[in-house]
Design a protein around this motif. Structure first.
Motif, PDB file in Angstrom:
ATOM      1  N   ALA A   1      -3.264   2.742  -0.519  1.00 35.24           N
ATOM      2  CA  ALA A   1      -2.177   3.085  -1.224  1.00 35.24           C
ATOM      3  C   ALA A   1      -3.364   2.673  -2.573  1.00 35.24           C
ATOM      4  O   ALA A   1      -3.106   4.040  -3.489  1.00 35.24           O
ATOM      5  N   VAL A   2      -4.110   1.980  -3.379  1.00 34.74           N
ATOM      6  CA  VAL A   2      -5.169   2.046  -4.827  1.00 34.74           C
ATOM      7  C   VAL A   2      -5.884   2.857  -4.384  1.00 34.74           C
ATOM      8  O   VAL A   2      -6.023   3.752  -5.800  1.00 34.74           O
ATOM      9  N   GLU A   3      -6.589   2.987  -3.303  1.00 33.40           N
ATOM     10  CA  GLU A   3      -8.035   3.778  -3.399  1.00 33.40           C
ATOM     11  C   GLU A   3      -7.440   5.076  -2.747  1.00 33.40           C
ATOM     12  O   GLU A   3      -8.214   5.844  -3.750  1.00 33.40           O
ATOM     13  N   TYR A   4      -6.828   5.935  -2.491  1.00 37.32           N
ATOM     14  CA  TYR A   4      -6.316   6.929  -2.321  1.00 37.32           C
ATOM     15  C   TYR A   4      -5.472   7.778  -2.184  1.00 37.32           C
ATOM     16  O   TYR A   4      -4.961   9.113  -2.856  1.00 37.32           O
TER      17      TYR A   4
ATOM     18  N   ARG B   1       0.149   9.202   0.014  1.00 37.42           N
ATOM     19  CA  ARG B   1      -0.190   7.971  -0.118  1.00 37.42           C
ATOM     20  C   ARG B   1       0.016   7.420   1.291  1.00 37.42           C
ATOM     21  O   ARG B   1       0.339   7.797   2.393  1.00 37.42           O
ATOM     22  N   VAL B   2       0.374   5.544   1.085  1.00 38.18           N
ATOM     23  CA  VAL B   2       0.100   5.130   2.754  1.00 38.18           C
ATOM     24  C   VAL B   2       1.482   3.610   1.723  1.00 38.18           C
ATOM     25  O   VAL B   2       1.922   2.921   1.374  1.00 38.18           O
ATOM     26  N   ASN B   3       2.485   3.426   3.103  1.00 40.32           N
ATOM     27  CA  ASN B   3       3.221   2.724   2.930  1.00 40.32           C
ATOM     28  C   ASN B   3       3.405   1.530   4.520  1.00 40.32           C
ATOM     29  O   ASN B   3       2.861   2.268   5.848  1.00 40.32           O
ATOM     30  N   ALA B   4       4.004   1.018   4.784  1.00 39.05           N
ATOM     31  CA  ALA B   4       4.371   0.368   5.409  1.00 39.05           C
ATOM     32  C   ALA B   4       5.971  -0.045   5.930  1.00 39.05           C
ATOM     33  O   ALA B   4       6.706  -0.007   4.592  1.00 39.05           O
ATOM     34  N   VAL B   5       6.413  -0.353   7.432  1.00 36.78           N
ATOM     35  CA  VAL B   5       7.577  -0.802   7.240  1.00 36.78           C
ATOM     36  C   VAL B   5       7.427  -1.996   8.213  1.00 36.78           C
ATOM     37  O   VAL B   5       6.614  -1.965   9.828  1.00 36.78           O
ATOM     38  N   ALA B   6       8.214  -3.193   8.489  1.00 41.69           N
ATOM     39  CA  ALA B   6       8.333  -4.210   8.540  1.00 41.69           C
ATOM     40  C   ALA B   6       9.689  -4.582  10.208  1.00 41.69           C
ATOM     41  O   ALA B   6      10.402  -5.135   9.288  1.00 41.69           O
TER      42      ALA B   6
END
Length: 257
Positions: free
Chosen positions: A165-168, A174-179
């Protein structure tokens, strides 16, 4: 041109629910990667028709991922990638060989790394924004005894999510996750079916106790959050890991109760 998506582990459980959710409406195409051909049988008579494509193979295989990306881009502008494929294998360091433990970690972390790499390269090459959602687990932060490989891999998935997320982000990705917590998938149902009636009832009572909402999740509820994170409505959300666990990760049982 319509949007397209790739979902790994798209034949069953959360993956299938995500595929179904992304097909709602008359536009957009979804490519589902699945290692087990039998898990994709339901695609054959799906009303989405040509908008739904199955790719049989290991999501950790770069050739499989590239093939899925090709199919998705042939159907529309690649807009999202969901890394859902997972392997459930328990091991403890005092009983399992180190190589076995490392292989199990790689079996869960590898598909997410390959999926992220493939999606990011395709987004950059096309010059289009895109979104990635990685499926983690409440176990990334709440370890279960005997589940070292899975816990370690999912913690790695969440760390990778933040790093990407920080790099791109400056490139429109956008890069996210679900847990998720526990989810009522085919695997969960199969586990209950394998138990005696009294034992199965005890498991369900314990699951209700562990989740403040009093039950395990439905696959569709996890899929809804993933679909949101892929959508333009989540256009300013990146680097986040969203718990979809019915409050399991924030519950502390009171020893005095």
């Amino acid at each position: 041109m319509s949007r397209s998506y790739v979902v790994t582990g798209g034949g069953r459980g959360i993956g299938r629910a995500v595929v179904e959710r992304l097909l709602v409406g008359d536009t957009g195409a979804v490519v589902a990667i699945e290692r087990d051909p039998a898990a994709l049988a339901w695609l054959d008579d799906h009303p989405a028709g040509a908008r739904l494509v199955g790719v049989v193979g290991d999501a950790a295989d770069e050739n499989v991922a590239e093939s899925a990306a090709d199919r998705a881009q042939a159907a529309g502008t690649l807009a999202g990638w969901v890394n859902n494929a997972a392997v459930f294998g328990d091991a403890s360091l005092h009983t399992a060989a180190t190589g076995q433990v490392l292989d199990l970690i790689a079996a869960n972390l590898g598909p997410a790394v390959v999926g992220c790499a493939t999606a990011i390269r395709r987004f950059l090459r096309a010059g289009t924004p895109g979104a990635i959602v990685n499926v983690s687990s409440h176990q990334a932060r709440q370890a279960v005894p005997g589940c070292l490989p899975y816990v370690t891999a999912k913690a790695g998935v969440e760390g990778m999510t933040r790093a990407l997320a920080v790099e791109y982000g400056p490139r429109g990705i956008r890069v996210n996750a679900v847990a998720p917590g526990s989810v009522d998938t085919e695997r969960y149902a199969g586990f209950l079916d394998s138990q005696e009636a009294e034992s199965a009832a005890r498991v369900e009572r314990e699951m209700a106790r562990l989740h403040p909402l009093g039950r395990v999740a439905r696959s569709q509820e996890v899929a809804a959050v993933i679909a949101y994170l892929l959508s333009d409505d989540a256009g300013f959300v990146t680097g986040a890991t969203v718990p979809v666990d019915g409050g399991r990760s924030v519950l502390a049982h009171d020893p005095e109760s």
